[in-house]
Design a protein around this motif. Structure first.
Motif, PDB file in Angstrom:
ATOM      1  N   GLY A  20      10.418  -6.117  -5.982  1.00  0.00           N
ATOM      2  CA  GLY A  20       9.518  -5.417  -7.224  1.00  0.00           C
ATOM      3  C   GLY A  20       8.964  -5.707  -8.367  1.00  0.00           C
ATOM      4  N   GLU A  21       7.054  -5.646  -7.236  1.00  0.00           N
ATOM      5  CA  GLU A  21       6.240  -6.035  -7.581  1.00  0.00           C
ATOM      6  C   GLU A  21       5.614  -5.282  -8.209  1.00  0.00           C
ATOM      7  N   LYS A  22       3.968  -4.687  -8.465  1.00  0.00           N
ATOM      8  CA  LYS A  22       3.038  -3.708  -8.849  1.00  0.00           C
ATOM      9  C   LYS A  22       2.180  -3.602  -7.335  1.00  0.00           C
ATOM     10  N   SER A  23       2.484  -4.635  -6.447  1.00  0.00           N
ATOM     11  CA  SER A  23       1.611  -4.393  -5.040  1.00  0.00           C
ATOM     12  C   SER A  23       2.339  -4.749  -3.918  1.00  0.00           C
ATOM     13  N   ALA A  24       1.836  -4.243  -2.923  1.00  0.00           N
ATOM     14  CA  ALA A  24       2.508  -4.387  -1.386  1.00  0.00           C
ATOM     15  C   ALA A  24       2.345  -5.015  -0.387  1.00  0.00           C
ATOM     16  N   LEU A  25       2.747  -5.455   0.200  1.00  0.00           N
ATOM     17  CA  LEU A  25       2.169  -6.933   0.970  1.00  0.00           C
ATOM     18  C   LEU A  25       1.567  -6.229   2.341  1.00  0.00           C
ATOM     19  N   LEU A  26       0.704  -6.430   3.113  1.00  0.00           N
ATOM     20  CA  LEU A  26       0.471  -5.922   4.644  1.00  0.00           C
ATOM     21  C   LEU A  26       0.017  -7.305   5.231  1.00  0.00           C
ATOM     22  N   TRP A  27       1.206  -7.545   6.192  1.00  0.00           N
ATOM     23  CA  TRP A  27       1.292  -8.732   7.458  1.00  0.00           C
ATOM     24  C   TRP A  27       0.406  -8.392   8.347  1.00  0.00           C
ATOM     25  N   MET A  54       1.640  -9.065  12.564  1.00  0.00           N
ATOM     26  CA  MET A  54       2.566  -8.971  13.407  1.00  0.00           C
ATOM     27  C   MET A  54       2.700  -9.505  14.302  1.00  0.00           C
ATOM     28  N   ARG A  55       1.010 -10.303  14.616  1.00  0.00           N
ATOM     29  CA  ARG A  55       0.425 -10.756  15.667  1.00  0.00           C
ATOM     30  C   ARG A  55       0.502 -12.071  15.995  1.00  0.00           C
ATOM     31  N   SER A  56       0.119 -12.332  14.223  1.00  0.00           N
ATOM     32  CA  SER A  56       0.432 -14.175  13.416  1.00  0.00           C
ATOM     33  C   SER A  56       0.499 -14.289  12.404  1.00  0.00           C
ATOM     34  N   TYR A  57       1.704 -13.381  12.093  1.00  0.00           N
ATOM     35  CA  TYR A  57       2.342 -13.380  10.976  1.00  0.00           C
ATOM     36  C   TYR A  57       1.686 -14.072   9.772  1.00  0.00           C
ATOM     37  N   THR A  58       0.587 -13.477   9.526  1.00  0.00           N
ATOM     38  CA  THR A  58      -0.114 -14.189   8.189  1.00  0.00           C
ATOM     39  C   THR A  58      -0.508 -13.241   7.384  1.00  0.00           C
ATOM     40  N   LEU A  59      -0.476 -13.506   5.734  1.00  0.00           N
ATOM     41  CA  LEU A  59      -1.008 -12.039   4.983  1.00  0.00           C
ATOM     42  C   LEU A  59      -2.035 -11.603   5.265  1.00  0.00           C
ATOM     43  N   ILE A  60      -2.390 -10.324   5.407  1.00  0.00           N
ATOM     44  CA  ILE A  60      -3.643  -9.555   5.612  1.00  0.00           C
ATOM     45  C   ILE A  60      -4.496  -9.056   3.960  1.00  0.00           C
ATOM     46  N   ARG A  61      -3.160  -8.404   3.543  1.00  0.00           N
ATOM     47  CA  ARG A  61      -3.920  -8.244   2.322  1.00  0.00           C
ATOM     48  C   ARG A  61      -3.014  -7.653   1.357  1.00  0.00           C
ATOM     49  N   ARG A  62      -3.663  -7.785   0.083  1.00  0.00           N
ATOM     50  CA  ARG A  62      -2.407  -7.043  -0.996  1.00  0.00           C
ATOM     51  C   ARG A  62      -2.677  -5.677  -1.491  1.00  0.00           C
ATOM     52  N   LEU A  63      -2.128  -5.100  -1.089  1.00  0.00           N
ATOM     53  CA  LEU A  63      -2.676  -2.907  -1.470  1.00  0.00           C
ATOM     54  C   LEU A  63      -2.101  -3.158  -3.302  1.00  0.00           C
ATOM     55  N   GLU A  64      -2.750  -3.637  -3.840  1.00  0.00           N
ATOM     56  CA  GLU A  64      -2.743  -2.860  -5.589  1.00  0.00           C
ATOM     57  C   GLU A  64      -3.071  -1.818  -5.753  1.00  0.00           C
ATOM     58  N   GLY A  65      -2.915  -1.197  -7.323  1.00  0.00           N
ATOM     59  CA  GLY A  65      -2.763   0.232  -7.454  1.00  0.00           C
ATOM     60  C   GLY A  65      -1.622   1.029  -7.982  1.00  0.00           C
ATOM     61  N   HIS A  66      -0.792  -0.013  -7.794  1.00  0.00           N
ATOM     62  CA  HIS A  66       0.445   0.729  -8.437  1.00  0.00           C
ATOM     63  C   HIS A  66       0.701   0.163  -9.996  1.00  0.00           C
ATOM     64  N   GLN A  67       1.745   0.894 -11.366  1.00  0.00           N
ATOM     65  CA  GLN A  67       1.277   0.370 -12.774  1.00  0.00           C
ATOM     66  C   GLN A  67       3.278  -0.567 -12.210  1.00  0.00           C
ATOM     67  N   SER A  68       4.398   0.243 -11.534  1.00  0.00           N
ATOM     68  CA  SER A  68       5.221  -1.057 -11.700  1.00  0.00           C
ATOM     69  C   SER A  68       5.607  -1.094 -10.439  1.00  0.00           C
ATOM     70  N   SER A  69       6.789  -2.047 -10.252  1.00  0.00           N
ATOM     71  CA  SER A  69       7.778  -2.474  -8.491  1.00  0.00           C
ATOM     72  C   SER A  69       7.139  -0.946  -7.727  1.00  0.00           C
ATOM     73  N   VAL A  70       6.836  -1.605  -6.798  1.00  0.00           N
ATOM     74  CA  VAL A  70       6.812  -0.340  -5.491  1.00  0.00           C
ATOM     75  C   VAL A  70       8.337  -0.698  -4.749  1.00  0.00           C
ATOM     76  N   VAL A  71       8.860   0.497  -4.014  1.00  0.00           N
ATOM     77  CA  VAL A  71      10.023   0.190  -4.058  1.00  0.00           C
ATOM     78  C   VAL A  71      10.247   0.898  -2.447  1.00  0.00           C
ATOM     79  N   SER A  72       9.487   1.606  -1.932  1.00  0.00           N
ATOM     80  CA  SER A  72       9.549   1.871  -0.408  1.00  0.00           C
ATOM     81  C   SER A  72       8.024   2.292   0.407  1.00  0.00           C
TER      82      SER A  72
END
Length: 401
Positions: free
Chosen positions: A213-220, A222-240
């Motif tokens: 329920g945030e304006k950014s999606a997270l990209l991880w 799958m090899r190291s299970y660490t955060l790669i980046r935040r995808l910021e651009g939406h103006q409301s909650s990202v749901v799918s």
């Protein structure tokens, strides 16, 4: 075109925790099974294709079938009812590895690769079922709140990612010995500050996208299970969110009525699809979330997207166009998913129904097939490093819309 609609039979009596929403639908990767969380703590496992009588009519009540004639007509595949005991929010299929690929769960038939279904429940449990028998294999414990979504690694490694309202994602390895209740848990991913609604593993199994329920999606990773980046651009909650079949594109859907198409390798926004009212004369100003998106799904060949929004429409979008190529009216839609071999879309609704729609069948161009084959194993950076003309690089990185 609406192909068929299945409605739950008479609701079974449960305690106060019961509810009727179809929060999730899923096809098995081989297209042989369909899973429907029809509400009231029940999941139906239905052999696909549906019976001709159901495909030929608009609506049908789905009731248990037990006659010998029907069992014979369907061979070994018989419809099953899974009593989950809790409201079911997430569904995901995977296939067990072949018998010679390692140790198998003793509940699986010897020498057969078992198809399994994971169900995410209201109390934080994940129940894992054997599809052919309908038997419960085991439960995964760890989440402290609703398990909202589930995603299996497409490579058959039995890696499962779960997304929960406890604001975490958890990575599970179902091939591990689970005698210890938490023995199959590999990692806990923390980074969201709101409920996590959706998770999707890329087809090449290198990346994981999560939406909360945030304006950014997270990209991880799958090899190291660490955060790669935040995808910021939406103006409301990202749901799918969903990846293209070649892992080269990522789409995110938001309550801001927009779908953003990203290059997951660079974090670049490639285009935005805006859900405008079908009838501009209607006044939507009084309802803030009238076009809020609920679900987005890539078609199996990677040329179309399906979206479900609160404006009572299922839309199908072509990758190259900025407006939908098809509409269908549907009320209270919550989720959508393409059939793995194309041609159909399944949608679930707030009243527990599931609907099957025809979708455009296309023959991919040789150009797209070549791009898809190359992008399956080349990242954006690797494509940009190739000694080829600039226009070809733009086509291969989906920048020629």
């Amino acid at each position: 075109v609406l192909l068929a609609e299945l409605k739950p039979g008479r609701p079974q009596r449960y305690d106060w925790k019961s509810s009727c929403e179809t929060w999730s639908v899923a096809f098995s990767p081989d297209g042989a099974w369909f899973a429907w969380s029809q509400g009231h703590c029940v999941v139906k496992l239905i052999p696909w294709p549906l019976e001709e009588a159901e495909l030929g009519c608009k609506t049908s009540e789905r009731k248990s079938r037990g006659s010998k004639a029907e069992a014979r007509s369907r061979g070994v595949a018989k419809e099953k009812t899974l009593e989950c005991g809790q409201i079911v929010w997430g569904l995901a299929f995977s296939a067990w590895p072949a018998a010679d690929a390692g140790e198998k769960d003793p509940a699986c038939a010897v020498g057969l690769a078992c198809l399994i279904l994971a169900t995410g429940l209201n109390d934080g449990q994940i129940k894992v079922w054997e599809v052919q028998t309908g038997h419960l294999l085991f439960s995964l414990l760890g989440h402290q709140d609703v398990v909202r979504d589930l995603s299996f690694a497409p490579d058959g490694s039995l890696i499962l990612v779960s997304a929960s309202r406890d604001k975490t994602l958890r990575v599970w390895d179902l091939s591990r010995d689970g005698r210890n209740a938490r023995g199959r848990q590999v990692q806990v991913l923390s980074g969201h500050v709101q409920w996590v609604y959706c998770c999707s593993i890329s087809p090449d199994c290198s990346m994981l996208c999560s939406a909360a329920g945030e304006k950014s999606a997270l990209l991880w990773s799958m090899r190291s299970y660490t955060l790669i980046r935040r995808l910021e651009g939406h103006q409301s909650s990202v749901v799918s969110c969903d990846f293209s079949p070649d892992s080269a594109l990522l789409v995110t859907a938001s309550y801001d009525a927009c779908v953003i198409m990203w290059d997951p390798y660079t974090g670049e926004q490639l285009r935005t699809l805006r859900h405008v009212p079908l009838h501009s004369a209607l006044d939507y100003s009084s309802e803030v979330h009238t076009s809020s998106l609920r679900s987005v799904s890539f078609s199996p060949e990677g040329l179309y997207l399906a979206t479900v929004a609160d404006d009572r429409l299922l839309r199908i979008w072509a990758l190259e166009l900025r407006s939908p190529v098809a509409f269908a009216p549907m009320t209270n839609g919550l989720c959508c998913m393409y059939f793995p071999h194309g041609g159909f879309i399944a949608t679930g609704t707030r009243d527990g129904h599931v609907q099957f729609w025809t979708a455009p069948r296309v023959l991919s161009s040789l150009k797209h097939l070549c791009r898809k084959a190359l992008r399956t194993f080349l990242t954006t950076y690797q494509v940009l490093a190739l000694p080829i003309p600039r226009k070809l690089k733009e086509f291969l990185t989906y920048r020629t819309f």
